[in-house]
Write a protein that holds these residues in place. Sequence first.
Motif, PDB file in Angstrom:
ATOM      1  N   CYS A 135     105.906  34.615  14.597  1.00 22.90           N
ATOM      2  CA  CYS A 135     106.139  33.343  15.286  1.00 22.90           C
ATOM      3  C   CYS A 135     106.024  33.580  16.789  1.00 22.90           C
ATOM      4  CB  CYS A 135     107.532  32.819  14.938  1.00 22.90           C
ATOM      5  SG  CYS A 135     108.081  31.551  16.096  1.00 22.90           S
ATOM      6  N   ILE A 136     105.189  32.779  17.439  1.00 23.74           N
ATOM      7  CA  ILE A 136     104.976  32.988  18.882  1.00 23.74           C
ATOM      8  C   ILE A 136     106.257  32.748  19.689  1.00 23.74           C
ATOM      9  CG2 ILE A 136     102.474  32.554  18.905  1.00 23.74           C
ATOM     10  CD1 ILE A 136     103.216  29.650  19.848  1.00 23.74           C
ATOM     11  N   THR A 137     107.175  31.987  19.152  1.00 19.39           N
ATOM     12  CA  THR A 137     108.414  31.691  19.889  1.00 19.39           C
ATOM     13  C   THR A 137     109.460  32.796  19.673  1.00 19.39           C
ATOM     14  OG1 THR A 137     107.965  29.333  19.667  1.00 19.39           O
ATOM     15  CG2 THR A 137     110.233  29.951  20.196  1.00 19.39           C
ATOM     16  N   HIS A 138     109.718  33.143  18.423  1.00 21.12           N
ATOM     17  CA  HIS A 138     110.773  34.139  18.155  1.00 21.12           C
ATOM     18  C   HIS A 138     110.347  35.573  18.472  1.00 21.12           C
ATOM     19  CE1 HIS A 138     112.212  30.704  15.731  1.00 21.12           C
ATOM     20  NE2 HIS A 138     113.413  31.213  15.980  1.00 21.12           N
ATOM     21  N   TYR A 162     114.459  21.772  14.986  1.00 23.14           N
ATOM     22  CA  TYR A 162     113.836  22.097  16.279  1.00 23.14           C
ATOM     23  C   TYR A 162     113.265  20.862  16.971  1.00 23.14           C
ATOM     24  CZ  TYR A 162     113.710  27.026  14.636  1.00 23.14           C
ATOM     25  OH  TYR A 162     114.018  28.273  14.163  1.00 23.14           O
ATOM     26  N   CYS A 205     101.610  25.083  13.115  1.00 24.07           N
ATOM     27  CA  CYS A 205     102.442  26.282  13.285  1.00 24.07           C
ATOM     28  C   CYS A 205     101.485  27.467  13.419  1.00 24.07           C
ATOM     29  CB  CYS A 205     103.362  26.474  12.088  1.00 24.07           C
ATOM     30  SG  CYS A 205     104.147  28.104  12.052  1.00 24.07           S
ATOM     31  N   PRO A 206     101.411  28.074  14.615  1.00 26.75           N
ATOM     32  CA  PRO A 206     100.479  29.193  14.798  1.00 26.75           C
ATOM     33  C   PRO A 206     100.696  30.316  13.786  1.00 26.75           C
ATOM     34  CG  PRO A 206     101.339  28.459  16.909  1.00 26.75           C
ATOM     35  CD  PRO A 206     102.101  27.708  15.857  1.00 26.75           C
ATOM     36  N   MET A 207     101.959  30.542  13.383  1.00 29.89           N
ATOM     37  CA  MET A 207     102.177  31.603  12.395  1.00 29.89           C
ATOM     38  C   MET A 207     101.494  31.262  11.065  1.00 29.89           C
ATOM     39  SD  MET A 207     105.353  33.047  10.242  1.00 29.89           S
ATOM     40  CE  MET A 207     106.638  32.910  11.369  1.00 29.89           C
ATOM     41  N   VAL A 232     106.342  20.246  11.660  1.00 25.77           N
ATOM     42  CA  VAL A 232     104.968  20.723  11.845  1.00 25.77           C
ATOM     43  C   VAL A 232     104.193  20.571  10.533  1.00 25.77           C
ATOM     44  CG1 VAL A 232     105.412  22.220  13.834  1.00 25.77           C
ATOM     45  CG2 VAL A 232     105.716  23.115  11.517  1.00 25.77           C
ATOM     46  N   MET A 239     106.758  21.829  17.745  1.00 22.34           N
ATOM     47  CA  MET A 239     107.890  21.023  17.272  1.00 22.34           C
ATOM     48  C   MET A 239     108.237  19.936  18.296  1.00 22.34           C
ATOM     49  SD  MET A 239     109.391  21.708  14.380  1.00 22.34           S
ATOM     50  CE  MET A 239     109.415  22.928  13.086  1.00 22.34           C
ATOM     51  N   ASN A 294     106.055  28.804   5.791  1.00 20.74           N
ATOM     52  CA  ASN A 294     105.176  28.620   6.957  1.00 20.74           C
ATOM     53  C   ASN A 294     103.770  29.124   6.604  1.00 20.74           C
ATOM     54  OD1 ASN A 294     107.948  28.708   7.787  1.00 20.74           O
ATOM     55  ND2 ASN A 294     107.289  28.905   9.915  1.00 20.74           N
ATOM     56  N   GLU A 311     112.943  35.447  12.072  1.00 21.26           N
ATOM     57  CA  GLU A 311     111.591  35.559  12.645  1.00 21.26           C
ATOM     58  C   GLU A 311     111.605  36.412  13.915  1.00 21.26           C
ATOM     59  OE1 GLU A 311     109.981  31.624  13.151  1.00 21.26           O
ATOM     60  OE2 GLU A 311     110.093  31.217  11.016  1.00 21.26           O
ATOM     61  N   CYS A 315     109.545  25.793  20.709  1.00 28.14           N
ATOM     62  CA  CYS A 315     108.331  25.738  19.888  1.00 28.14           C
ATOM     63  C   CYS A 315     107.548  24.510  20.371  1.00 28.14           C
ATOM     64  CB  CYS A 315     108.685  25.594  18.410  1.00 28.14           C
ATOM     65  SG  CYS A 315     107.213  25.281  17.403  1.00 28.14           S
TER      66      CYS A 315
HETATM   67 FE1  SF4 Z   1     105.944  28.044  13.651  1.00 30.81          FE
HETATM   68 FE2  SF4 Z   1     107.511  29.512  15.220  1.00 30.81          FE
HETATM   69 FE3  SF4 Z   1     107.237  26.911  15.679  1.00 30.81          FE
HETATM   70 FE4  SF4 Z   1     108.601  27.803  13.551  1.00 30.81          FE
HETATM   71  S1  SF4 Z   1     109.129  28.069  15.706  1.00 30.81           S
HETATM   72  S2  SF4 Z   1     107.103  26.148  13.580  1.00 30.81           S
HETATM   73  S3  SF4 Z   1     107.381  29.623  13.019  1.00 30.81           S
HETATM   74  S4  SF4 Z   1     105.643  28.472  15.817  1.00 30.81           S
END
Ligand code: SF4
Length: 304
Positions: free
Chosen positions: A172-175, A26, A86-88, A61, A263, A114, A200, A260
Motif C-alpha cells: 500500500c503506497i500509504t502504509h 478512510y 487502489c494502487p495495491m 475504492v 479514498m 484489495n 499493511e 489515501c
Molecule cells: Fe489501497 Fe492503501 Fe488506499 Fe487502502 S489505503 S485503498 S490499500 S492505497
Amino acid sequence: MDKQELVNNIKKMKIEQNAVIVAHSYQADEVQEIADVVGDSFALSQFCASNTADTIVFCGVHFMAESAKILSPEKTVLLPEINAGCPMADMVTAEDLREAKKKYPEAAVVCYINSSAEVKAECDVCCTSSNALAVIKSINKKDILFVPDQNLGSYVAKMVPEKNIILWEGYCITHHKIKAEEVLKMKEMHPDAILLVHPECKPEVALIADFVGSTKQIIDYAKNSEQCKFIIGTEMGVLYQLKKDSPDKTFYLMSNGLICPNMKKTSLKSVHDALAYKRYEINLGSDIINRASHCLNKMLEVCK
Ligand code: SF4
Ligand code: 13P
C-alpha cells in the motif's frame, strides 16, 4: 448547492431509490456522516452481502464496490468516483497470477480483498486485514501463494510458522511509507501512548506496535481500552470515528501524510451525483461474478 441542500437531496433520493450508502473508514468526514454504515472491508462486505436495498452507493475504492457487486449481483452498485482505485490492487493482474500458479501448482491461492474481480476469480479464498490469520489457518495445504500485499502476508506468516507463505511484492503506497525510525520517535515523544497500526505497514513497524489490526479493529481497540492516548498508524480517516467514540481520548496520527488519495476523492457532491445520475455503475460479466464469488463467499463462511 450548499452542504445542507446536498444532504437533504441525498436523503430524499435514498428513500426514493431504496438505496444504502456504505462508506469505508478512510472516507472524508462529510461522507462518513451521511453513510448508513461505516466500516472496514470485511464489515462492509458482510453488510453488502446481507442487506435488502436495491442500490448500494459504495463510498470507497473500486475493488470494494466490485466486491459488493460480486456478493450482490442483483443489486445496482454505484461507485461515486470512477477513478477511485487502489494502487495495491493494481500490483497483481490475473495474467501474472496465472503464471505464478504454474510455478507453484501445489499451493493454495489466497487473495487480499484489495484485488480485482479478475484476480479473485483465480483464487481459492479471499481475506481482509481483519481475518487473514483465520482464513490462512482454515486452509489444509502447507504452501500458500498470497497476493498482493507483502506486508499483510508477512505479518500473518509469522503467526503460522507451519505454513509456507509465498509473498507477492505488492504494498500500500500509504502504509508502506511509514518508517520504523519515525515510529520510534513518536513513541519517544509520547511514551504513555499505545501504538495501533494496520497490517499493511512494514514488518518492522508491526513488530514495535502494541496492537496490529484492521481499521475497524483499531477503532474498536481504542474505544474499549482503558488507556487514553494512542498513536495511530493507519489512514487519517479513522480519526473521525475514534474522536466520535472517545472525545476525551487523545489520538496522535503517525504522520500528516497518512492519506489515501483515492479514498479522499469521494465528496458529498459525488455521492449526490451518484444517486442523481445512477453513476458509476459497476458491471461485471456473469462468468467473472461466478468465479470470483466463490472466493469471497468462502471467506464469509470461514469468518461467520
Ligand atoms: Fe489501497 Fe492503501 Fe488506499 Fe487502502 S489505503 S485503498 S490499500 S492505497
Ligand atoms: P481494512 O480491511 O482495514 O478496511 O483495510 C482496507 C484497506 O484498503 C486498508 O488500506
